[in-house]
Design a protein around this motif. Structure first.
Motif, mmCIF file in Angstrom:
data_model
loop_
_atom_site.group_PDB
_atom_site.id
_atom_site.type_symbol
_atom_site.label_atom_id
_atom_site.label_comp_id
_atom_site.label_asym_id
_atom_site.label_seq_id
_atom_site.Cartn_x
_atom_site.Cartn_y
_atom_site.Cartn_z
ATOM 1 N N TYR A 112 35.833 23.307 40.692
ATOM 2 C CA TYR A 112 34.914 22.171 40.624
ATOM 3 C C TYR A 112 35.152 21.412 39.330
ATOM 4 C CZ TYR A 112 31.860 24.971 37.512
ATOM 5 O OH TYR A 112 31.355 25.719 36.485
ATOM 6 N N ILE A 113 34.555 20.227 39.232
ATOM 7 C CA ILE A 113 34.682 19.390 38.035
ATOM 8 C C ILE A 113 33.289 19.080 37.508
ATOM 9 C CG2 ILE A 113 35.420 17.151 37.134
ATOM 10 C CD1 ILE A 113 37.659 17.189 39.220
ATOM 11 N N GLY A 114 33.085 19.390 36.229
ATOM 12 C CA GLY A 114 31.833 19.055 35.552
ATOM 13 C C GLY A 114 30.607 19.645 36.197
ATOM 14 N N THR A 115 29.679 18.769 36.554
ATOM 15 C CA THR A 115 28.407 19.222 37.124
ATOM 16 C C THR A 115 28.429 19.255 38.653
ATOM 17 O OG1 THR A 115 27.575 16.965 37.063
ATOM 18 C CG2 THR A 115 27.055 18.379 35.162
ATOM 19 N N ARG A 116 29.592 19.065 39.270
ATOM 20 C CA ARG A 116 29.691 19.022 40.733
ATOM 21 C C ARG A 116 30.099 20.365 41.342
ATOM 22 N NH1 ARG A 116 33.710 14.583 40.843
ATOM 23 N NH2 ARG A 116 32.984 13.543 38.991
ATOM 24 N N GLY A 117 29.734 21.426 40.689
ATOM 25 C CA GLY A 117 30.083 22.750 41.190
ATOM 26 C C GLY A 117 29.084 23.292 42.181
ATOM 27 N N PRO A 118 29.424 24.418 42.790
ATOM 28 C CA PRO A 118 28.526 25.021 43.777
ATOM 29 C C PRO A 118 27.296 25.627 43.110
ATOM 30 C CG PRO A 118 30.346 26.487 43.323
ATOM 31 C CD PRO A 118 30.631 25.217 42.590
ATOM 32 N N ARG A 119 26.247 25.723 43.861
ATOM 33 C CA ARG A 119 25.034 26.390 43.381
ATOM 34 C C ARG A 119 25.153 27.878 43.685
ATOM 35 N NH1 ARG A 119 21.565 22.701 41.771
ATOM 36 N NH2 ARG A 119 19.707 23.986 41.781
ATOM 37 N N CYS A 120 24.516 28.657 42.844
ATOM 38 C CA CYS A 120 24.503 30.099 43.052
ATOM 39 C C CYS A 120 23.060 30.568 43.028
ATOM 40 C CB CYS A 120 25.314 30.809 41.970
ATOM 41 S SG CYS A 120 25.272 32.601 42.142
ATOM 42 N N ASP A 121 22.571 30.983 44.168
ATOM 43 C CA ASP A 121 21.193 31.461 44.282
ATOM 44 C C ASP A 121 20.204 30.434 43.734
ATOM 45 O OD1 ASP A 121 19.511 33.444 45.283
ATOM 46 O OD2 ASP A 121 19.340 34.444 43.343
ATOM 47 N N GLY A 122 20.485 29.157 43.975
ATOM 48 C CA GLY A 122 19.606 28.073 43.542
ATOM 49 C C GLY A 122 19.924 27.501 42.177
ATOM 50 N N ALA A 123 20.734 28.188 41.382
ATOM 51 C CA ALA A 123 21.063 27.711 40.032
ATOM 52 C C ALA A 123 22.297 26.814 40.074
ATOM 53 C CB ALA A 123 21.322 28.889 39.111
ATOM 54 N N ALA A 124 22.245 25.732 39.311
ATOM 55 C CA ALA A 124 23.381 24.809 39.212
ATOM 56 C C ALA A 124 24.503 25.449 38.397
ATOM 57 C CB ALA A 124 22.935 23.510 38.558
ATOM 58 N N ILE A 143 36.576 39.095 47.453
ATOM 59 C CA ILE A 143 35.846 37.871 47.115
ATOM 60 C C ILE A 143 35.966 36.902 48.293
ATOM 61 C CG2 ILE A 143 35.852 35.860 45.563
ATOM 62 C CD1 ILE A 143 34.846 38.375 44.219
ATOM 63 N N ARG A 144 34.866 36.233 48.640
ATOM 64 C CA ARG A 144 34.895 35.275 49.754
ATOM 65 C C ARG A 144 35.753 34.062 49.442
ATOM 66 N NH1 ARG A 144 28.684 35.057 51.579
ATOM 67 N NH2 ARG A 144 28.682 37.026 52.697
ATOM 68 N N SER A 145 35.615 33.527 48.219
ATOM 69 C CA SER A 145 36.394 32.332 47.881
ATOM 70 C C SER A 145 36.475 32.144 46.376
ATOM 71 C CB SER A 145 35.774 31.084 48.518
ATOM 72 O OG SER A 145 34.516 30.803 47.930
ATOM 73 N N PHE A 146 37.486 31.411 45.983
ATOM 74 C CA PHE A 146 37.647 30.933 44.615
ATOM 75 C C PHE A 146 37.465 29.428 44.717
ATOM 76 C CE2 PHE A 146 39.831 34.926 44.684
ATOM 77 C CZ PHE A 146 39.556 35.477 43.456
ATOM 78 N N PHE A 153 32.310 31.409 36.751
ATOM 79 C CA PHE A 153 31.291 32.426 36.992
ATOM 80 C C PHE A 153 31.517 33.117 38.327
ATOM 81 C CE2 PHE A 153 29.647 28.521 38.806
ATOM 82 C CZ PHE A 153 29.063 28.914 39.993
ATOM 83 N N TYR A 154 30.952 34.297 38.421
ATOM 84 C CA TYR A 154 30.922 35.049 39.673
ATOM 85 C C TYR A 154 29.507 34.953 40.226
ATOM 86 C CZ TYR A 154 30.458 39.006 42.822
ATOM 87 O OH TYR A 154 30.180 39.797 43.911
ATOM 88 N N CYS A 155 29.368 34.542 41.459
ATOM 89 C CA CYS A 155 28.063 34.443 42.103
ATOM 90 C C CYS A 155 27.852 35.703 42.942
ATOM 91 C CB CYS A 155 28.011 33.194 42.983
ATOM 92 S SG CYS A 155 26.435 33.006 43.839
ATOM 93 N N VAL A 156 26.937 36.543 42.510
ATOM 94 C CA VAL A 156 26.691 37.811 43.194
ATOM 95 C C VAL A 156 26.180 37.591 44.626
ATOM 96 C CG1 VAL A 156 25.370 39.959 43.157
ATOM 97 C CG2 VAL A 156 26.341 39.062 41.044
ATOM 98 N N PRO A 157 25.114 36.790 44.833
ATOM 99 C CA PRO A 157 24.624 36.635 46.212
ATOM 100 C C PRO A 157 25.653 35.983 47.151
ATOM 101 C CG PRO A 157 23.006 35.776 44.652
ATOM 102 C CD PRO A 157 24.256 36.090 43.882
ATOM 103 N N GLY A 158 26.416 35.018 46.653
ATOM 104 C CA GLY A 158 27.402 34.338 47.480
ATOM 105 C C GLY A 158 28.745 35.036 47.521
ATOM 106 N N HIS A 159 28.950 35.988 46.623
ATOM 107 C CA HIS A 159 30.191 36.761 46.505
ATOM 108 C C HIS A 159 31.421 35.853 46.385
ATOM 109 C CE1 HIS A 159 32.235 40.537 46.389
ATOM 110 N NE2 HIS A 159 32.961 40.273 47.457
#
Length: 62
Positions: free
Chosen positions: A30-42, A24-27, A49-55
């Motif tokens: 985040y807090i609330g709605t300030r998390g990373p996007r995954c393939d454009g999805a908030a 895995i690239r990273s763990f 969650f696991y983000c497949v494109p971002g690994h």
């Protein structure tokens, strides 16, 4: 050291299955709605969650 041990274990297991393992690239915390996007999805609050494109794995710390 624990990350190395986990990656080593999974690499060994994947080899036994005839497959290759990519750590895995990273763990990402985040807090609330300030998390990373995954393939454009908030990211959703109160979730992990696991983000497949971002690994990567992301999780809400609350």
């Amino acid at each position: 050291m624990r990350g190395f041990q986990t990656d080593h274990r999974w690499a060994r297991q994947f080899r036994a299955w005839g497959r290759s393992y990519r750590p895995i690239r990273s763990f990402t915390a985040y807090i609330g709605t300030r998390g990373p996007r995954c393939d454009g999805a908030a990211s959703d609050p109160d979730n992990a969650f696991y983000c497949v494109p971002g690994h990567f794995i992301a999780y809400d710390v609350r």
